[in-house]
Design a protein around this motif. Structure first.
Motif, PDB file in Angstrom:
ATOM      1  N   GLU A 293       1.008  -1.943  -0.027  1.00  0.00           N
ATOM      2  CA  GLU A 293       0.175   0.010   0.125  1.00  0.00           C
ATOM      3  C   GLU A 293       0.635   1.156   0.105  1.00  0.00           C
ATOM      4  N   SER A 294       0.533   2.340  -0.346  1.00  0.00           N
ATOM      5  CA  SER A 294       1.482   3.725  -1.081  1.00  0.00           C
ATOM      6  C   SER A 294       0.598   4.548  -0.885  1.00  0.00           C
ATOM      7  N   GLU A 295       1.342   5.533  -0.042  1.00  0.00           N
ATOM      8  CA  GLU A 295       0.422   7.550  -0.079  1.00  0.00           C
ATOM      9  C   GLU A 295       1.250   8.352  -0.291  1.00  0.00           C
ATOM     10  N   HIS A 296       0.967   9.414  -1.176  1.00  0.00           N
ATOM     11  CA  HIS A 296       0.953   9.822  -1.806  1.00  0.00           C
ATOM     12  C   HIS A 296       1.183  11.284  -1.249  1.00  0.00           C
ATOM     13  N   ILE A 297       2.122  12.313  -1.500  1.00  0.00           N
ATOM     14  CA  ILE A 297       1.099  13.998  -0.659  1.00  0.00           C
ATOM     15  C   ILE A 297       3.178  14.471  -1.466  1.00  0.00           C
ATOM     16  N   SER A 298       2.382  15.740  -2.437  1.00  0.00           N
ATOM     17  CA  SER A 298       3.506  16.836  -3.175  1.00  0.00           C
ATOM     18  C   SER A 298       2.352  18.183  -2.881  1.00  0.00           C
ATOM     19  N   ALA A 299       3.699  18.908  -3.597  1.00  0.00           N
ATOM     20  CA  ALA A 299       3.577  20.563  -3.573  1.00  0.00           C
ATOM     21  C   ALA A 299       3.948  20.512  -3.827  1.00  0.00           C
ATOM     22  N   SER A 300       3.458  21.530  -5.598  1.00  0.00           N
ATOM     23  CA  SER A 300       4.883  22.089  -6.891  1.00  0.00           C
ATOM     24  C   SER A 300       4.222  22.890  -7.213  1.00  0.00           C
ATOM     25  N   LEU A 301       5.573  23.747  -7.157  1.00  0.00           N
ATOM     26  CA  LEU A 301       5.134  25.893  -7.525  1.00  0.00           C
ATOM     27  C   LEU A 301       6.209  25.478  -9.357  1.00  0.00           C
ATOM     28  N   ALA A 302       5.290  26.268  -9.911  1.00  0.00           N
ATOM     29  CA  ALA A 302       5.258  26.150 -11.161  1.00  0.00           C
ATOM     30  C   ALA A 302       5.176  27.375 -11.937  1.00  0.00           C
ATOM     31  N   HIS A 303       6.822  27.686 -12.894  1.00  0.00           N
ATOM     32  CA  HIS A 303       7.034  29.353 -13.497  1.00  0.00           C
ATOM     33  C   HIS A 303       7.476  29.371 -14.738  1.00  0.00           C
ATOM     34  N   ALA A 304       6.680  30.347 -15.747  1.00  0.00           N
ATOM     35  CA  ALA A 304       7.140  30.316 -16.940  1.00  0.00           C
ATOM     36  C   ALA A 304       7.957  31.218 -16.756  1.00  0.00           C
ATOM     37  N   ILE A 305       9.172  31.245 -17.146  1.00  0.00           N
ATOM     38  CA  ILE A 305       9.538  32.424 -17.055  1.00  0.00           C
ATOM     39  C   ILE A 305      10.001  33.518 -18.475  1.00  0.00           C
ATOM     40  N   LEU A 309      10.925  29.264 -22.117  1.00  0.00           N
ATOM     41  CA  LEU A 309      11.298  28.608 -20.618  1.00  0.00           C
ATOM     42  C   LEU A 309      10.226  28.701 -18.650  1.00  0.00           C
ATOM     43  N   THR A 310       9.688  26.978 -18.808  1.00  0.00           N
ATOM     44  CA  THR A 310       9.607  27.112 -17.753  1.00  0.00           C
ATOM     45  C   THR A 310       9.753  26.245 -16.602  1.00  0.00           C
ATOM     46  N   VAL A 311       9.982  26.813 -14.900  1.00  0.00           N
ATOM     47  CA  VAL A 311      10.846  25.843 -14.178  1.00  0.00           C
ATOM     48  C   VAL A 311       9.985  25.280 -12.865  1.00  0.00           C
ATOM     49  N   ARG A 312       9.688  24.290 -12.238  1.00  0.00           N
ATOM     50  CA  ARG A 312       8.956  23.687 -11.397  1.00  0.00           C
ATOM     51  C   ARG A 312       9.769  23.229  -9.957  1.00  0.00           C
ATOM     52  N   ALA A 313       9.546  23.551  -9.294  1.00  0.00           N
ATOM     53  CA  ALA A 313       9.847  22.873  -7.761  1.00  0.00           C
ATOM     54  C   ALA A 313       8.762  22.144  -6.764  1.00  0.00           C
ATOM     55  N   THR A 314       9.119  20.575  -6.588  1.00  0.00           N
ATOM     56  CA  THR A 314       7.953  19.474  -6.290  1.00  0.00           C
ATOM     57  C   THR A 314       8.929  19.516  -5.134  1.00  0.00           C
ATOM     58  N   VAL A 315       8.183  19.496  -3.967  1.00  0.00           N
ATOM     59  CA  VAL A 315       8.350  18.886  -2.194  1.00  0.00           C
ATOM     60  C   VAL A 315       7.512  17.298  -2.210  1.00  0.00           C
ATOM     61  N   PHE A 316       7.850  16.535  -2.021  1.00  0.00           N
ATOM     62  CA  PHE A 316       7.298  15.194  -1.731  1.00  0.00           C
ATOM     63  C   PHE A 316       7.202  13.810  -1.139  1.00  0.00           C
ATOM     64  N   GLN A 317       6.278  13.560  -0.487  1.00  0.00           N
ATOM     65  CA  GLN A 317       6.560  12.552   0.573  1.00  0.00           C
ATOM     66  C   GLN A 317       5.487  10.985   0.402  1.00  0.00           C
ATOM     67  N   ASN A 318       6.039  10.138   0.038  1.00  0.00           N
ATOM     68  CA  ASN A 318       5.395   8.534  -0.030  1.00  0.00           C
ATOM     69  C   ASN A 318       6.289   7.825   0.862  1.00  0.00           C
ATOM     70  N   VAL A 319       4.645   7.224   1.582  1.00  0.00           N
ATOM     71  CA  VAL A 319       4.594   6.348   2.701  1.00  0.00           C
ATOM     72  C   VAL A 319       4.509   4.908   1.790  1.00  0.00           C
ATOM     73  N   PHE A 320       5.483   4.206   2.214  1.00  0.00           N
ATOM     74  CA  PHE A 320       4.828   2.693   1.904  1.00  0.00           C
ATOM     75  C   PHE A 320       4.681   1.637   2.660  1.00  0.00           C
ATOM     76  N   VAL A 339       8.138   2.159   4.647  1.00  0.00           N
ATOM     77  CA  VAL A 339       9.533   2.895   4.164  1.00  0.00           C
ATOM     78  C   VAL A 339       8.347   3.991   3.547  1.00  0.00           C
ATOM     79  N   GLU A 340       9.248   4.858   4.290  1.00  0.00           N
ATOM     80  CA  GLU A 340       9.044   6.791   3.938  1.00  0.00           C
ATOM     81  C   GLU A 340      10.434   7.488   2.827  1.00  0.00           C
ATOM     82  N   VAL A 341       9.649   7.707   1.744  1.00  0.00           N
ATOM     83  CA  VAL A 341      10.510   8.369   1.320  1.00  0.00           C
ATOM     84  C   VAL A 341       9.981   9.847   0.982  1.00  0.00           C
ATOM     85  N   GLU A 342      11.654  10.944   1.340  1.00  0.00           N
ATOM     86  CA  GLU A 342      10.711  12.637   1.138  1.00  0.00           C
ATOM     87  C   GLU A 342      12.110  12.719   0.040  1.00  0.00           C
ATOM     88  N   GLY A 343      11.548  13.483  -0.460  1.00  0.00           N
ATOM     89  CA  GLY A 343      12.418  14.324  -1.297  1.00  0.00           C
ATOM     90  C   GLY A 343      12.264  15.547  -2.227  1.00  0.00           C
TER      91      GLY A 343
END
Length: 376
Positions: A293-305, A309-320, A339-343
């Motif tokens: 089983e898994s649970e995924h949470i993420s938040a992302s901010l994207a901006h078209a310079i 040209l587009t840049v995007r930053a994402t923080v995430f957490q996956n719990v298995f 098992v927990e994955v953050e990044g």
């Protein structure tokens, strides 16, 4: 499997990653009466260290109805052949494996699918799909040596796996409420046969045959509150072997700065049934395994310079939870507690022209496993 419109004239593509990895392919489409016929070839080669390699050749054929007054229909067939050699899993790989012999695998795979749209209006679609997959493989493994002793014996075997899928769903738009929806159901049957043997000085047979049916229902709704704000909500329910598995998802997107910047959040659940090998192998199989089983949470901010040209930053957490791994002490497959994955992921996309896109990204992740069942 990515297919293309069956009347596309054609294209060639290639990707060179390094001296060891190369992908090439091409497809061509032409009208045949009331249908469009497309054919394609693909080649993938990857060479690793110590003689490791992975080669796959593929053939794609697609047939689609071209008449605008006829029911939309598409038939797809895909054939592939794979040859590979690699260090056995958990052996330590090229850097640490004590035994330098490689595990080898050859596999043939065939996939066929049918897609129908019996009913279509400006605000409503009814779609039906069916597919069949067959995969035959043969493997030879030298086993694993740890601290000078044969921890996992040499083995050989052949497997045959078949899967049939059927699904139907309706997709529509409720214009007064500014919403879109999908409602559907699916059924699948998996059949697996394995014939092999482990070499303990004496050959010990390893044979099993398993079958599994899964029935599921799903629904998804997109709510558009304004040109800037929208959300998507989804639920799914699967039944398998007298067990049930509910999952859900939610997305939220907010655009501002004249559409140049968007902020999004995502939450979802998932599950994966144990493989037939993990359940049925005579030597390491465990019939008491439960689904991962898994649970995924993420938040992302994207901006078209700029428009290109587009840049995007994402923080995430996956719990298995209940992640399936091989335990060398118990010499069987087990479910890990958690098992927990953050990044963080940073991505930039540049489009110098209408025919060229360049993408660069980097990911930093931290992985932790805990619980009495074992460590990842």
């Amino acid at each position: 499997l990515q297919t293309y419109d069956a009347v596309t004239p054609g294209a060639l593509w290639g990707e060179w990653v390094s001296d060891e990895e190369l992908q090439l392919g091409g497809y061509y489409g032409a009208p045949v009466g009331d249908f469009g016929l497309l054919g394609g070839l693909s080649l993938y080669e990857d060479e690793g260290n110590g003689g490791e390699f992975y080669d796959r050749d593929g053939l794609l054929i697609s047939l689609a109805n071209r008449r605008p007054d006829a029911m939309p229909l598409r038939l797809v067939a895909h054939l592939s052949e794979t040859q590979a050699a690699y260090f056995p899993e958990t052996s330590g790989g090229f850097e640490a494996a004590s035994l330098r012999d490689l595990e080898t695998e050859t596999a043939d795979q065939a996939l066929g699918s049918l897609q129908l749209t019996p009913w279509r209006t400006d605000t409503f679609d009814w779609e039906v799909t069916a597919s069949w997959l067959n995969r035959d493989a043969e493997t030879q493994s030298p086993g694993i040596v740890l601290f000078g002793e044969q921890a996992v014996p040499a083995s050989s075997g052949s497997t045959e796996f078949d899967r049939i899928d059927a699904s139907t769903f309706i997709r529509g738009a409720a214009r007064p409420f500014q919403s879109n929806y999908i409602l559907g159901a699916n059924w699948s049957r998996e059949d697996g046969i394995s014939n092999g043997a482990f070499d303990f000085g004496v050959l010990v047979p390893d044979r099993f045959e398993l079958e599994r049916d899964t029935i599921g229902g799903f629904s998804e709704t997109e709510l558009i509150f304004s040109d800037q704000l929208s959300t998507t909500l989804g639920i799914r329910h699967d039944d398998y072997e007298s067990e049930t598995q509910p999952t859900s998802k939610a997305d939220l997107v907010y655009q501002f700065n004249a559409g140049q910047t968007d902020l999004s959040a995502h939450w979802s659940q998932g599950f994966k049934l144990p493989s037939f090998f993990a359940l049925g192998s005579t030597l390491v199989g465990n019939p008491d395994l439960v689904p991962e089983e898994s649970e995924h949470i993420s938040a992302s901010l994207a901006h078209a310079i700029t428009p290109r040209l587009t840049v995007r930053a994402t923080v995430f957490q996956n719990v298995f939870e209940n992640l399936i791994e091989f335990d060398p002490d118990l010499f069987t497959n087990i479910n890990l507690s958690e098992v927990e994955v953050e990044g963080v992921e940073i991505e930039a996309e540049l489009t110098p022209s209408d025919t060229l896109t360049l993408t660069a990204f980097g990911i930093f992740s931290d992985i932790e496993g805990d619980g009495e069942a074992g460590e990842l």
